[in-house]
Design a protein around this motif. Sequence first.
Motif, PDB file in Angstrom:
ATOM      1  N   TYR A 100     -20.253   0.370  53.837  1.00 21.72           N
ATOM      2  CA  TYR A 100     -20.667   0.628  55.213  1.00 21.72           C
ATOM      3  C   TYR A 100     -20.223   2.013  55.661  1.00 21.72           C
ATOM      4  O   TYR A 100     -19.073   2.375  55.497  1.00 21.72           O
ATOM      5  CB  TYR A 100     -20.051  -0.413  56.158  1.00 21.72           C
ATOM      6  CG  TYR A 100     -20.643  -1.786  56.014  1.00 21.72           C
ATOM      7  CD1 TYR A 100     -20.421  -2.526  54.860  1.00 21.72           C
ATOM      8  CD2 TYR A 100     -21.439  -2.348  57.013  1.00 21.72           C
ATOM      9  CE1 TYR A 100     -20.971  -3.778  54.711  1.00 21.72           C
ATOM     10  CE2 TYR A 100     -21.991  -3.609  56.867  1.00 21.72           C
ATOM     11  CZ  TYR A 100     -21.752  -4.324  55.714  1.00 21.72           C
ATOM     12  OH  TYR A 100     -22.298  -5.558  55.571  1.00 21.72           O
ATOM     13  N   ASP A 154     -19.969   4.260  59.145  1.00 28.22           N
ATOM     14  CA  ASP A 154     -20.051   4.061  60.590  1.00 28.22           C
ATOM     15  C   ASP A 154     -20.333   5.368  61.311  1.00 28.22           C
ATOM     16  O   ASP A 154     -20.087   6.448  60.776  1.00 28.22           O
ATOM     17  CB  ASP A 154     -18.736   3.467  61.098  1.00 28.22           C
ATOM     18  CG  ASP A 154     -17.588   4.439  60.913  1.00 28.22           C
ATOM     19  OD1 ASP A 154     -17.295   4.780  59.751  1.00 28.22           O
ATOM     20  OD2 ASP A 154     -17.010   4.884  61.923  1.00 28.22           O
ATOM     21  N   VAL A 163     -26.733  -5.276  61.009  1.00 27.88           N
ATOM     22  CA  VAL A 163     -25.886  -5.660  59.894  1.00 27.88           C
ATOM     23  C   VAL A 163     -24.585  -6.296  60.378  1.00 27.88           C
ATOM     24  O   VAL A 163     -23.697  -6.584  59.598  1.00 27.88           O
ATOM     25  CB  VAL A 163     -25.600  -4.479  58.936  1.00 27.88           C
ATOM     26  CG1 VAL A 163     -26.882  -4.006  58.297  1.00 27.88           C
ATOM     27  CG2 VAL A 163     -24.922  -3.335  59.670  1.00 27.88           C
ATOM     28  N   GLY A 164     -24.505  -6.509  61.689  1.00 22.99           N
ATOM     29  CA  GLY A 164     -23.341  -7.217  62.221  1.00 22.99           C
ATOM     30  C   GLY A 164     -22.079  -6.385  62.235  1.00 22.99           C
ATOM     31  O   GLY A 164     -20.983  -6.910  62.125  1.00 22.99           O
ATOM     32  N   ALA A 165     -22.223  -5.095  62.365  1.00 24.57           N
ATOM     33  CA  ALA A 165     -21.048  -4.226  62.493  1.00 24.57           C
ATOM     34  C   ALA A 165     -21.284  -3.319  63.686  1.00 24.57           C
ATOM     35  O   ALA A 165     -21.036  -2.121  63.647  1.00 24.57           O
ATOM     36  CB  ALA A 165     -20.845  -3.434  61.213  1.00 24.57           C
ATOM     37  N   ALA A 198     -15.166  -1.208  56.632  1.00 24.62           N
ATOM     38  CA  ALA A 198     -15.967   0.018  56.650  1.00 24.62           C
ATOM     39  C   ALA A 198     -15.059   1.219  56.848  1.00 24.62           C
ATOM     40  O   ALA A 198     -15.362   2.324  56.440  1.00 24.62           O
ATOM     41  CB  ALA A 198     -17.008  -0.047  57.756  1.00 24.62           C
ATOM     42  N   ARG A 227     -20.816 -14.065  62.506  1.00 18.21           N
ATOM     43  CA  ARG A 227     -20.374 -13.418  61.285  1.00 18.21           C
ATOM     44  C   ARG A 227     -18.842 -13.391  61.233  1.00 18.21           C
ATOM     45  O   ARG A 227     -18.228 -13.769  60.244  1.00 18.21           O
ATOM     46  CB  ARG A 227     -20.898 -11.975  61.247  1.00 18.21           C
ATOM     47  CG  ARG A 227     -20.190 -11.164  60.243  1.00 18.21           C
ATOM     48  CD  ARG A 227     -20.732  -9.767  60.071  1.00 18.21           C
ATOM     49  NE  ARG A 227     -20.435  -9.378  58.695  1.00 18.21           N
ATOM     50  CZ  ARG A 227     -21.047  -8.449  58.026  1.00 18.21           C
ATOM     51  NH1 ARG A 227     -22.007  -7.781  58.559  1.00 18.21           N
ATOM     52  NH2 ARG A 227     -20.704  -8.172  56.801  1.00 18.21           N
ATOM     53  N   ALA A 254     -25.335  -8.693  67.783  1.00 19.30           N
ATOM     54  CA  ALA A 254     -24.426  -9.828  67.883  1.00 19.30           C
ATOM     55  C   ALA A 254     -23.757 -10.056  66.538  1.00 19.30           C
ATOM     56  O   ALA A 254     -24.427 -10.068  65.518  1.00 19.30           O
ATOM     57  CB  ALA A 254     -25.200 -11.077  68.300  1.00 19.30           C
ATOM     58  N   TYR A 255     -22.443 -10.202  66.543  1.00 21.93           N
ATOM     59  CA  TYR A 255     -21.770 -10.495  65.272  1.00 21.93           C
ATOM     60  C   TYR A 255     -20.623 -11.477  65.428  1.00 21.93           C
ATOM     61  O   TYR A 255     -19.681 -11.478  64.661  1.00 21.93           O
ATOM     62  CB  TYR A 255     -21.314  -9.205  64.577  1.00 21.93           C
ATOM     63  CG  TYR A 255     -20.294  -8.375  65.331  1.00 21.93           C
ATOM     64  CD1 TYR A 255     -20.669  -7.565  66.386  1.00 21.93           C
ATOM     65  CD2 TYR A 255     -18.953  -8.386  64.967  1.00 21.93           C
ATOM     66  CE1 TYR A 255     -19.737  -6.795  67.059  1.00 21.93           C
ATOM     67  CE2 TYR A 255     -18.014  -7.612  65.629  1.00 21.93           C
ATOM     68  CZ  TYR A 255     -18.413  -6.823  66.678  1.00 21.93           C
ATOM     69  OH  TYR A 255     -17.481  -6.054  67.341  1.00 21.93           O
ATOM     70  N   LEU A 283     -19.535  -0.291  65.220  1.00 24.01           N
ATOM     71  CA  LEU A 283     -19.465   0.956  64.467  1.00 24.01           C
ATOM     72  C   LEU A 283     -20.777   1.740  64.529  1.00 24.01           C
ATOM     73  O   LEU A 283     -20.986   2.676  63.778  1.00 24.01           O
ATOM     74  CB  LEU A 283     -19.163   0.658  62.996  1.00 24.01           C
ATOM     75  CG  LEU A 283     -17.987  -0.263  62.706  1.00 24.01           C
ATOM     76  CD1 LEU A 283     -17.905  -0.545  61.219  1.00 24.01           C
ATOM     77  CD2 LEU A 283     -16.702   0.366  63.177  1.00 24.01           C
ATOM     78  N   TYR A 312     -25.250 -11.044  55.490  1.00 22.33           N
ATOM     79  CA  TYR A 312     -23.818 -11.313  55.634  1.00 22.33           C
ATOM     80  C   TYR A 312     -23.177 -11.746  54.317  1.00 22.33           C
ATOM     81  O   TYR A 312     -22.718 -12.883  54.185  1.00 22.33           O
ATOM     82  CB  TYR A 312     -23.605 -12.416  56.671  1.00 22.33           C
ATOM     83  CG  TYR A 312     -23.907 -12.039  58.101  1.00 22.33           C
ATOM     84  CD1 TYR A 312     -24.299 -10.755  58.462  1.00 22.33           C
ATOM     85  CD2 TYR A 312     -23.773 -12.976  59.118  1.00 22.33           C
ATOM     86  CE1 TYR A 312     -24.561 -10.422  59.776  1.00 22.33           C
ATOM     87  CE2 TYR A 312     -24.028 -12.654  60.439  1.00 22.33           C
ATOM     88  CZ  TYR A 312     -24.433 -11.376  60.766  1.00 22.33           C
ATOM     89  OH  TYR A 312     -24.685 -11.056  62.068  1.00 22.33           O
ATOM     90  N   ARG A 360     -27.150 -15.885  57.315  1.00 24.71           N
ATOM     91  CA  ARG A 360     -28.011 -14.731  57.290  1.00 24.71           C
ATOM     92  C   ARG A 360     -27.841 -13.929  56.000  1.00 24.71           C
ATOM     93  O   ARG A 360     -26.732 -13.744  55.518  1.00 24.71           O
ATOM     94  CB  ARG A 360     -27.607 -13.855  58.463  1.00 24.71           C
ATOM     95  CG  ARG A 360     -28.688 -13.014  58.935  1.00 24.71           C
ATOM     96  CD  ARG A 360     -28.398 -12.534  60.325  1.00 24.71           C
ATOM     97  NE  ARG A 360     -29.335 -11.483  60.503  1.00 24.71           N
ATOM     98  CZ  ARG A 360     -29.036 -10.200  60.602  1.00 24.71           C
ATOM     99  NH1 ARG A 360     -27.794  -9.829  60.647  1.00 24.71           N
ATOM    100  NH2 ARG A 360     -29.979  -9.308  60.679  1.00 24.71           N
TER     101      ARG A 360
END
Lengths: 167, 624
Positions: A135, A137, A120-122, B42, B233, B229-230, A125, B267, B264
């Motif tokens: 989200y 973490d 999910v690109g985090a 988050a 993003r 990978a982010y 975390l 995102y 994506r």
Amino acid sequence: MNQDSSLIEQIVERYDRDVGMLIPMMQDLQAECGYLPTDSLRALAKRLNVPLMRLYAVATFYASFRLAPKGAHEVSLCMGTVCYLKGSAGISQAICKEFKVAPSGTTADRLFTFTAVNCVGACALAPVMVVDGKYYDGVTSESALEILQGLGPAEQAAQADAKEAAE
Amino acid sequence: MIDAPARFASIADFEGFARSLRSQDRTGTRSVRLCMGTGCQAKGAARLYELFEEAIESASGRGRAGNIEVKPTGCHGLCQRSPIVVVEPAGIFYQQVEEPDVAEIFRETVLGGRAVPRLLYQDPESGRKLEAAEEIPFYKVQQRIVLSQNGRIDPTKITDYIAAGGYSALVKALTSMTPEEVIAEVEVAGLRGRGGGGFPTARKWRSCRSAAGGPKYVIGNGDEGDPGAYMDRSLMEGNPHSVIEGMLIGAYAIGSEKGYIYVRNEYPLAVKYLRTAISQAQEIGLLGENILGTSFSFDIQINRGGGAFVCGESTALMASLEGRPGEPRAKYVHTVESGLWGKPTNLNNVETWANIPHIINRGGKWFAGIGTEKSKGTKVFSLVGKIANSGLVEVPMGITLRRIIYEIGGGIRDGKKFKAVQTGGPSGGCIPAEHLDARVDYEELTNLGSMMGSGGLIVMDEDTCMVNIARYFTDFLLNESCGKCTPCREGLAQMRHILQGITKGDGQAGDVEKLQALAEILSGTALCALGATAANPVLSTIRYFRDEYDAHILDRRCPAKECRGLFIYQIDAEACKGCGICLKNCPVDAITGERKAPHVIDEQKCTRCGTCWEKCPFTAVLKV
Ligand SMILES: Cc1cc2nc3c(=O)[nH]c(=O)nc-3n(C[C@H](O)[C@H](O)[C@H](O)COP(=O)(O)O)c2cc1C
Ligand code: FES
């Protein structure tokens, strides 16, 4: 049904009836209905003058399309490399066992739809769980189950209200 | 919303506006830059934002606010310490800020100009509290070009981007450079694709420009499918206009009027910010017909992916844009000649695009001065895994992996030992400790059996089983294989079968050789690069960690103690306090012992489920 056909009409017009925009159209349809109802797909295919099979091919190729209604909540658990390294496989097992649900499935009481996603690109975390867009973490099996046990129909009602208000 | 004429009719009008923004007197302005990237959100950054807004409001009620602003920005990079707040003008960097801290930051730092030591970053070596981001080792070694404005500007305000010099490269290209000159400048820069393959960007542009037929399309690849990978993003969320400006310049050079950004599905925030950015650019005439009153027209549309990894591949991506399942095709004919709808199409990764404005503004020579002989400029990485400082980093090409991992990343977490760093995503490989001095360079990483990839750097420690990681990636690719070509669909299934056997303790002598043979077939015969590179994780782990394969196969032992059944649990009699927690939790009653006396595990009964190991409060349960 009538409402349905006007929805299809709206979506098709939004993209100038361009068949190349089939995927965005189906994404919009899913955003409206929560999944892709067979009747709507049929109507969309007819409206665009393409075989239903083509829509079905798209719907089954892309992981984000759903052909069955989803639960009241959407739960995604990240199974990307970093989350995996930090134990997300065990968390997934714990959730599946506790709620008797399979990845990409919905609990019998329709409380939530559970999806295991790639990343999910985090990643900083990790492990990450996303519940209705929020989200969480550093989750563990325990904290994940706790979060999911906290999901209630009350919240579900509130959510539906909020959605209505937004529309 | 934008304090500007509806649409700039000429370049001069725009320049006048930009000049007024850039020369605004900001002395006396105090600003709170709050990271609102996915990571910080988050951790509750949205609530912090509200609290700062309330604080400003109540201060202005008391006539004390003056020029105070709170600015939501994209990712600052040090995600490990999120949420992050920076207070200007002094640039005081706060980390792990919580709701109750807002009042103190506001009173002490924003109004009083003093730091709050408690919230500063503490250097783990010297123990010193550091005030400015530039002093922190994590930032000191980095060189931020693509990310230079990430964390500084509000990504939802085009005026912020323009004030920071944005769209000046577009103006420069439109007013003083021919399309050929733009391409020549990118060629001098030596820029290569940041999406994985490292293809020279100028060469691609030139082929597309000279391809017959039209219309021509340009595409930004924001699919970022590599797990772990982010970078893309964070770039799309933190500075969407830099991608748009790069694409505008590319479109001008190539001769295209229509662009797409493929983002994506996972995102949503990136999609939202890109949409906002595009509509703001359209509003003031930086996108659309006759841009800034010139004869150049170009517009961009956003398409969302559908959660299929293979759609990052160029031909699959184009199939997806045409509304079809994302199946790749063989590339006898290049996409620059026949791509989207059979027309000449130029696809670049979004980070590649974001480099363009800098190259045009500062010159190809300047860019080529950074990096190694064949790899120029900087690369953004997401540095994650078992590392002390996880986060987003940008480093000059040519820096060693060791410096990234130890100087920027602060080494391995929890005092563990480094085992490998995985680069290049599922097409990449695992690089072991003996090659930590390898440089970040396209050729050097490929020679090590890995690749640059799009920028994931996943650090693994001694607890990671390399056979299991190979199995993980094979599993991933098998799930994501589109199934069109046989070697990929069937070959990966066979490889997974073998790897699964090995990790379960059913490995056979000769398995490694079978894997190697399958790998060779895959790389030689698969239709697209997904299959052709799919064996890299397996091959690189065999190359560097053959002993781990042998331990699994020959000794039925997992040296990292990760593969269930290939190690046993024992209780350390010295550490055991006899609390009985393990005994109570064991699902098969394999543990015995009196209260307050050391317990024992009956190895015959134990199913190796690991519950005792997880539950023991004294870490007295050991894996051996
Ligand atoms: C299976 C597969 C997945 C890919 N995924 C991505 C991706 O997520 N993002 C990306 O920019 N390139 C990806 N690529 C590389 C693209 O095919 C293409 O080379 C790249 O976008 C070109 O841009 P560049 O020259 O600027 O790197 C992928 C390639 C393959 C084979
Ligand atoms: S691997 Fe889980 S968020 Fe990236």
